[in-house]
Design an enzyme around this catalytic site. Structure first.
Site, short mmCIF file in Angstrom:
data_model
loop_
_atom_site.label_atom_id
_atom_site.label_comp_id
_atom_site.label_asym_id
_atom_site.label_seq_id
_atom_site.Cartn_x
_atom_site.Cartn_y
_atom_site.Cartn_z
CD GLU A 112 -2.67 -1.12 2.24
OE1 GLU A 112 -4.24 -0.46 2.16
OE2 GLU A 112 -2.50 -1.52 2.90
CD GLU A 132 -3.89 -6.40 3.42
OE1 GLU A 132 -3.13 -5.34 2.99
OE2 GLU A 132 -3.76 -6.90 2.12
#
Length: 258
Positions: A112, A132
């Protein structure tokens, strides 16, 4: 001791995430240290490019899972999530060009943050991904929105839905990074890229980044009008005329950032 080390090499400042015992996982103190480091390099006019890398086997292996597991939704939203969103957005719109030298794992928050960095150079040992979903979560530090703006939607969904890791070559192939280099030459090649960028006009680079960031959120007609206005500002600067004069005089330009 700060989890972010700052070193200077000419006009390049290197920020090294130094929590190797956690594979450089991001927690709240690390986010605060990042802000302090960015404050320092932002205020230093001698710094023209910022290079990010990690200590040990990882770039950033993600968020601190134990910290995440200790929070309920509202506490996460108002503390960690708000802080990390602010940090990654700050990196994304930072006026000085940013480069990542990805030395190992860049997973979850590690990928990210890469999505917010301008140029991404990978070691052949690097591994990227958004795993995730394997924890019953999804990317929540800007990843869902940045990746769908940078990759084809079907590829972005596959990366997030499966949680699979990508090799360095796969990451470049899908468009997550610029190129792969041998691990032993990662820092020298990343530094060479930084030095090339640092030789350009810092003022023009700043205005170019602002044009790209703002224009990316506008309809095309508005973005073109914005670009027209910004290039007008560039032509008011001494650097633009230094560059043109140097070309005509067949010499190297000397950009001062004004």
């Amino acid at each position: 001791m700060s989890p972010i080390d700052i070193t200077r090499d000419g006009a390049v400042a290197t920020l090294t995430i130094n929590r190797p015992e956690t594979l450089n996982a991001i927690d709240v103190p690390t986010i605060k240290a990042f802000h302090a480091a960015l404050d320092e390099v932002e205020a230093d006019d001698g710094v023209r490019v910022v290079l990010f890398t990690g200590a040990g086997r990882a770039f950033i292996a993600g968020g601190d899972i134990a910290d995440l597991n200790s929070r309920q939704g509202l506490a996460h939203y108002s503390e960690f999530a708000e802080d990390i969103h602010r940090l990654f957005r700050r990196i994304e719109i930072f006026d000085k060009p940013t480069v990542a030298a990805v030395n190992g794992f860049a997973l979850g928050g590690g990928t990210e943050i890469l999505l917010a960095i301008d140029i991404r150079i990978l070691s052949d040992k690097a591994r990227l991904g958004l795993p995730e979903i394997n924890l019953g979560l999804f990317p929540g530090a800007g990843g869902t929105q940045r990746i769908i703006r940078q990759l084809p939607l079907c590829r972005a969904k596959e990366i997030m839905f499966t949680g699979d890791m990508l090799s360095a070559d796969e990451a470049v192939a899908v468009g997550l990074a610029n190129r792969v280099v041998p691990h032993d030459t990662l820092m020298s090649e990343a530094m060479a890229t930084c030095e090339k960028i640092a030789s350009k006009s810092p003022l023009t680079l700043k205005l170019l980044k602002r044009t790209l960031v703002a224009g990316g959120d506008m309809p095309l007609a508005a973005a073109l009008a914005h670009e027209q206005a910004m290039i007008g500002l560039v032509l008011d600067a001494a650097d633009a005329h230094e560059g043109c004069s140097a070309f005509l005089e067949k010499r190297a330009p000397s950009f001062k950032g004004v």
